[in-house]
Design a protein around this motif. Structure first.
Motif, mmCIF file in Angstrom:
data_model
loop_
_atom_site.group_PDB
_atom_site.id
_atom_site.type_symbol
_atom_site.label_atom_id
_atom_site.label_comp_id
_atom_site.label_asym_id
_atom_site.label_seq_id
_atom_site.Cartn_x
_atom_site.Cartn_y
_atom_site.Cartn_z
ATOM 1 N N TRP A 177 14.795 15.319 11.914
ATOM 2 C CA TRP A 177 13.715 15.870 12.724
ATOM 3 C C TRP A 177 12.568 14.876 12.890
ATOM 4 O O TRP A 177 11.767 14.989 13.832
ATOM 5 N N ASP A 178 12.483 13.870 12.026
ATOM 6 C CA ASP A 178 11.440 12.860 12.159
ATOM 7 C C ASP A 178 11.549 12.123 13.490
ATOM 8 O O ASP A 178 10.559 11.584 13.989
ATOM 9 N N SER A 220 14.163 17.080 7.848
ATOM 10 C CA SER A 220 14.286 15.623 7.765
ATOM 11 C C SER A 220 14.497 15.245 6.312
ATOM 12 O O SER A 220 13.693 15.606 5.455
ATOM 13 N N ALA A 221 15.569 14.525 6.046
ATOM 14 C CA ALA A 221 15.877 14.106 4.681
ATOM 15 C C ALA A 221 14.932 13.027 4.188
ATOM 16 O O ALA A 221 14.809 12.819 2.982
ATOM 17 N N VAL A 222 14.261 12.330 5.102
ATOM 18 C CA VAL A 222 13.382 11.229 4.700
ATOM 19 C C VAL A 222 11.942 11.420 5.138
ATOM 20 O O VAL A 222 11.039 10.762 4.612
ATOM 21 N N GLY A 223 11.683 12.286 6.101
ATOM 22 C CA GLY A 223 10.328 12.497 6.581
ATOM 23 C C GLY A 223 9.883 11.423 7.557
ATOM 24 O O GLY A 223 10.588 10.439 7.800
ATOM 25 N N PRO A 224 8.684 11.604 8.129
ATOM 26 C CA PRO A 224 8.217 10.687 9.181
ATOM 27 C C PRO A 224 7.869 9.301 8.635
ATOM 28 O O PRO A 224 7.383 9.150 7.521
ATOM 29 N N GLY A 225 8.134 8.282 9.441
ATOM 30 C CA GLY A 225 7.702 6.930 9.133
ATOM 31 C C GLY A 225 8.602 6.111 8.240
ATOM 32 O O GLY A 225 8.371 4.913 8.070
ATOM 33 N N PHE A 226 9.631 6.724 7.675
ATOM 34 C CA PHE A 226 10.485 5.982 6.747
ATOM 35 C C PHE A 226 11.554 5.177 7.477
ATOM 36 O O PHE A 226 11.975 4.117 7.017
ATOM 37 N N LYS A 246 11.344 16.791 4.428
ATOM 38 C CA LYS A 246 10.575 17.852 5.084
ATOM 39 C C LYS A 246 11.468 19.026 5.446
ATOM 40 O O LYS A 246 12.485 18.852 6.123
ATOM 41 N N ASN A 247 11.108 20.189 4.949
ATOM 42 C CA ASN A 247 11.772 21.459 5.284
ATOM 43 C C ASN A 247 13.211 21.561 4.772
ATOM 44 O O ASN A 247 13.907 22.525 5.115
ATOM 45 N N VAL A 248 13.677 20.601 3.973
ATOM 46 C CA VAL A 248 15.081 20.625 3.571
ATOM 47 C C VAL A 248 15.430 21.856 2.733
ATOM 48 O O VAL A 248 16.596 22.284 2.700
ATOM 49 N N GLU A 249 14.441 22.438 2.081
ATOM 50 C CA GLU A 249 14.716 23.594 1.227
ATOM 51 C C GLU A 249 14.776 24.912 2.000
ATOM 52 O O GLU A 249 15.315 25.910 1.499
ATOM 53 N N LEU A 250 14.243 24.951 3.219
ATOM 54 C CA LEU A 250 14.116 26.220 3.942
ATOM 55 C C LEU A 250 15.452 26.915 4.216
ATOM 56 O O LEU A 250 15.558 28.139 4.041
#
Length: 274
Positions: A177-178, A220-226, A246-250
């Protein structure tokens, strides 16, 4: 039914190679294996499971290493959800998760394979399904690129067929999603998916046939900017940032209430007892 059986949930991910099933699970485990004040539970696992997933995550997080390779064999991982209480940790739920080479869902020889056949049967019998949609391909779809349309037309067909033959709750999970965040919204993704007749017909038939919940999550498994998408289509790790999943647990957090509600409604509709 024993108490142990009643507490066990089979939660399996669907998606072709490249959807990010292994990376998603490694990132999910990293997010949930420590008690965090903002989350309702944490998870623990067998030593070997934790060792493998931590190794995968460490490779994922290291900017000097390549991305983790695709899964080459069928693996089964089990987790116990632990809810912190003043009297100690309460362990109400167990999860089982299957990981497997994504290519088995698109292999023309799968129907005759003595290993793949039982795998598909087990996926169909899951208590909940997570359908991982490759965010890179979804971005191509939103941009009107042929590769995005081809992804929906061909590559996830087998995943949608398994969903069609299952009655359990289904969570569609847009990975990477990033890449889309800040450029597209989840509503845009949903609306674009629903313009594809196969997808829209599947959702409508599920709504008509069962009381199971259908959800759409951005993760996103890594989040933004990675990582950044290169012109070649490769995802390149950049800078010295650490990944921030980010949000991986939802999707997993939603499994329990969705499944319990589904079982209750199925029993109520049939006039039986849960």
């Amino acid at each position: 039914m024993s108490d142990d059986t009643a507490r066990a949930f089979e939660v399996h991910a669907l998606g072709p190679s490249g959807a990010g099933k292994t990376v998603f699970m490694a990132s999910l485990y990293k997010r949930l294996n420590i008690k965090r004040p903002e989350l309702p539970f944490f998870v623990k696992s067998e030593y070997n499971t934790g060792l493998q997933l931590n190794r995968t995550y460490n490779q994922l997080a290291n900017p000097d290493e390549t991305w983790p390779s695709s899964t080459q064999q069928i693996m089964e991982w089990s987790f116990t959800a632990c809810v912190p209480t003043p009297a100690g940790d309460f362990e109400p739920i167990q999860y089982t998760y299957l990981d497997y080479p994504g290519g088995v869902l698109t292999s023309p020889r799968g129907v005759d394979d003595e290993v793949i056949g039982p795998l598909i049967d087990r996926l169909k019998a899951a208590d909940a399904l997570l359908v991982l949609l490759d965010g890179q391909q979804i971005m191509a779809l939103l941009r009107g690129e042929r590769s995005g349309a081809r992804y929906l037309e061909l590559e996830i067909t087998a995943s949608l067929e398994i969903v069609q033959q299952s009655r359990c709750p289904v969570h569609f999970v847009v990975t990477k999603w990033d890449l889309l965040e800040g450029h597209h919204t989840l509503e845009e993704v949903r609306d674009r998916l629903m313009t594809r007749r196969d997808f829209a017909d599947l959702i409508e038939s599920k709504r008509s046939d069962t009381a199971a919940a259908i959800r759409l999550f951005p993760v996103s498994a890594v989040g933004p900017g990675f990582a950044e998408l290169q012109p070649s289509g490769e995802m390149k790790k950049v800078g010295s940032l650490h990944p921030e999943p980010k949000n991986v647990e939802l999707p997993l957090i939603s499994v329990v209430p969705d499944t319990l509600q589904f079982v209750y409604l199925e029993a109520e509709n049939s006039g039986g007892r849960a």
